[in-house]
Design a protein around this motif. Structure first.
Motif, PDB file in Angstrom:
ATOM      1  N   LEU A  38       0.859  -1.187   0.000  1.00 12.60           N
ATOM      2  CA  LEU A  38       0.000   0.000   0.000  1.00 12.60           C
ATOM      3  C   LEU A  38       0.891   1.232   0.000  1.00 12.60           C
ATOM      4  CD1 LEU A  38      -3.099  -0.088   0.259  1.00 12.60           C
ATOM      5  CD2 LEU A  38      -2.855   0.364   2.690  1.00 12.60           C
ATOM      6  N   ASP A  39       0.477   2.285  -0.689  1.00 15.59           N
ATOM      7  CA  ASP A  39       1.258   3.516  -0.647  1.00 15.59           C
ATOM      8  C   ASP A  39       0.329   4.719  -0.490  1.00 15.59           C
ATOM      9  OD1 ASP A  39       3.116   5.455  -0.838  1.00 15.59           O
ATOM     10  OD2 ASP A  39       4.057   4.769  -2.690  1.00 15.59           O
ATOM     11  N   CYS A  40      -0.214   5.216  -1.621  1.00 17.94           N
ATOM     12  CA  CYS A  40      -0.997   6.469  -1.551  1.00 17.94           C
ATOM     13  C   CYS A  40      -2.369   6.307  -0.892  1.00 17.94           C
ATOM     14  CB  CYS A  40      -1.172   7.033  -2.957  1.00 17.94           C
ATOM     15  SG  CYS A  40      -2.293   6.020  -3.983  1.00 17.94           S
ATOM     16  N   ARG A  41      -2.932   5.113  -0.929  1.00 20.80           N
ATOM     17  CA  ARG A  41      -4.304   4.824  -0.436  1.00 20.80           C
ATOM     18  C   ARG A  41      -5.349   5.645  -1.166  1.00 20.80           C
ATOM     19  NH1 ARG A  41      -5.318   2.552   4.796  1.00 20.80           N
ATOM     20  NH2 ARG A  41      -3.420   1.709   5.676  1.00 20.80           N
ATOM     21  N   CYS A  45      -1.313   5.492  -7.168  1.00 23.04           N
ATOM     22  CA  CYS A  45       0.048   4.969  -7.393  1.00 23.04           C
ATOM     23  C   CYS A  45       0.085   3.551  -7.950  1.00 23.04           C
ATOM     24  CB  CYS A  45       0.844   5.027  -6.088  1.00 23.04           C
ATOM     25  SG  CYS A  45       0.286   3.817  -4.871  1.00 23.04           S
ATOM     26  N   ALA A  47       0.331   0.844  -6.189  1.00 22.85           N
ATOM     27  CA  ALA A  47       1.117  -0.058  -5.336  1.00 22.85           C
ATOM     28  C   ALA A  47       0.282  -1.214  -4.789  1.00 22.85           C
ATOM     29  CB  ALA A  47       1.725   0.720  -4.173  1.00 22.85           C
ATOM     30  N   CYS A  48      -1.028  -1.015  -4.676  1.00 24.92           N
ATOM     31  CA  CYS A  48      -1.878  -2.022  -4.026  1.00 24.92           C
ATOM     32  C   CYS A  48      -2.578  -2.934  -5.036  1.00 24.92           C
ATOM     33  CB  CYS A  48      -2.918  -1.328  -3.159  1.00 24.92           C
ATOM     34  SG  CYS A  48      -4.039  -0.334  -4.144  1.00 24.92           S
ATOM     35  N   LEU A  78      -7.592  -2.404  -7.429  1.00 25.27           N
ATOM     36  CA  LEU A  78      -6.781  -1.724  -6.416  1.00 25.27           C
ATOM     37  C   LEU A  78      -7.381  -1.978  -5.040  1.00 25.27           C
ATOM     38  CD1 LEU A  78      -6.233   1.666  -8.288  1.00 25.27           C
ATOM     39  CD2 LEU A  78      -4.628  -0.245  -8.093  1.00 25.27           C
ATOM     40  N   CYS A  80      -6.910  -0.554  -2.285  1.00 21.92           N
ATOM     41  CA  CYS A  80      -7.280   0.636  -1.502  1.00 21.92           C
ATOM     42  C   CYS A  80      -8.604   1.227  -1.973  1.00 21.92           C
ATOM     43  CB  CYS A  80      -6.172   1.688  -1.540  1.00 21.92           C
ATOM     44  SG  CYS A  80      -6.041   2.544  -3.125  1.00 21.92           S
TER      45      CYS A  80
HETATM   46  S1  FES Z   1      -2.221   2.427  -2.562  1.00 14.32           S
HETATM   47 FE1  FES Z   1      -1.897   3.715  -4.267  1.00 14.32          FE
HETATM   48  S2  FES Z   1      -3.416   3.038  -5.642  1.00 14.32           S
HETATM   49 FE2  FES Z   1      -3.853   1.917  -3.868  1.00 14.32          FE
END
Ligand code: FES
Ligand SMILES: Cc1cc2nc3c(=O)[nH]c(=O)nc-3n(C[C@H](O)[C@H](O)[C@H](O)COP(=O)(O)OP(=O)(O)OC[C@H]3O[C@@H](n4cnc5c(N)ncnc54)[C@H](O)[C@@H]3O)c2cc1C
Length: 341
Positions: A38-41, A45, A47-48, A78, A80
């Motif tokens: 997870l990154d930006c939530r 990004c 990442a998830c 995603l 998040c």
């Molecule tokens: S954590 Fe960045 S898109 Fe879901």
């Protein structure tokens, strides 16, 4: 409303969490102590990103850089942003250890050990608590008194019950085989670690062809038990191959699924030239016309490594590329387990 979400990690570990329809999968995972990437939530990004194997969900909002339309069409989502609309099976693109989670251990008590044939042992246990697993998955069972050595066995029973079953090949002088045939008795305690594995039943989107060799029948029985409750809505054909006539086991159980699963058919075959069974030869010789549906078929294949390789080679020779092809090799536990393709 709360849904059951299976998180299947890159290393084959599976963890189950509950996720409310108003919660994102990321929030539910973290609440359960599972730190999926997870990154930006914020859907920005990527990442998830993970892959949805089964079930439906609201994908939420995000930008194209985080998840492209093509990826979303393929089944990526995603964590998040996504909220479940049904139970889900998700493939997390990271190993469990990177998500600060691990495989779980469960105690079980032997309730029955039976020599179903000279080559096959039926093992029944009662689990200390109902173990969530996906039909087709396996656990590692520690061989009692063997200094922590484990053997992998696929459930032949359906998920969610405290009563669980296994079909185990009786290998002469094998460590687990010898314990089961000479010492095991009702009341003995076992330690199970898992569930694990990427060989499990997905949502049926097209006809299913199940190919089992020997005790490779075990995960198919678990899948059939699940299908008997959740009607796959697609034709399902099982071909069960063994070496000798005496190796054919659980035939009545398979037969009974004919009445429980609409569209289910099956056949068995025996490879030995001495066989008196009507169907002789290998599973590949008994695939009915049309069962491969021009490649628009989900194939599940499980058995000893040479049988799995022979079926894969057969598909290559006849130029069939199944839309989905999942296989598991019952290799000796020290060797690498099978994988989904
Ligand atoms: S954590 Fe960045 S898109 Fe879901
Ligand atoms: C993911 C996974 C799931 C599995 N699920 C099942 C299952 O549901 N049912 C089942 O019967 N088995 C299953 N197996 C195989 C199982 O884990 C053991 O390898 C097998 O039962 C032998 O255990 P053992 O202790 O009796 O023999 P071992 O002491 O491990 O082996 C004794 C001898 O037999 C050889 N041997 C071991 N296994 C095999 C094999 N499969 N084929 C040929 N030779 C072998 C060994 O190399 C050794 O020489 C699975 C394996 C994997 C990787």
């Amino acid at each position: 409303m709360s849904y059951k979400v299976a998180l299947n990690f890159e290393d084959g570990v599976t963890r189950f969490i509950n996720c409310n329809e108003t919660d994102t999968v990321a929030d539910a995972s973290y609440r359960a102590g599972i730190n999926i990437p997870l990154d930006c939530r914020d859907g920005a990004c990527g990442a998830c990103k993970l892959f949805c194997e089964s079930g439906s969900f609201d994908g939420g909002s995000y930008i194209e850089d985080a998840l492209s339309d093509d990826e979303a069409k393929e089944g990526y989502a995603l964590a998040c942003q996504m909220k479940p609309k049904t139970d889900l099976v998700l493939r997390v693109l990271a190993p469990a250890s990177a998500c600060k989670t691990a495989i779980t251990t469960t105690k079980a008590v032997v309730t029955g050990v039976e020599l179903l044939s000279p080559s096959t042992i039926g093992l029944n246990v009662t689990l200390a608590n109902p173990l969530a697993f996906l039909p087709g998955q396996y656990v590692n069972i520690a061989v009692p008194g063997a200094g922590g050595q484990v053997r992998a066995y696929s459930f032949s029973s359906k998920p969610g019950d405290v009563a669980a079953g296994f079909l185990i090949r009786n290998i002469p002088n094998g460590l687990m085989s010898t314990w089961l045939t000479t010492q095991a008795k009702p009341g003995d305690e076992l330690t199970l670690t898992g569930p694990s594995g990427s060989f499990f039943l997905r949502e049926a989107r097209r006809p299913l062809l199940l190919l089992a060799g020997g005790t490779g029948l075990a995960p198919m029985l678990s899948m059939l038990a699940e299908m008997a409750e959740t009607a796959p809505g697609q034709p399902v054909h099982l071909i069960y191959g063994v070496t000798h006539d005496a190796d054919l086991v659980e035939v009545e159980k398979i037969e009974a699924y004919g009445a429980k699963i609409a569209g289910f058919s099956w056949s068995a075959c025996v490879a030995s030239p001495e066989s008196v069974y009507p169907n002789k030869g290998f599973v590949t010789q008994h695939i009915p016309d049309g069962a491969l549906n021009g490649g628009d078929v989900d194939v599940y294949l499980c058995g000893p490594p040479p049988m799995v390789e022979a079926v894969r080679a057969h598909f290559q020779n006849i130029g069939v590329v199944p839309a989905s092809f999942y296989y598991e090799k019952f290799a000796p536990t020290s060797a690498a387990p099978g994988k989904a393709a």
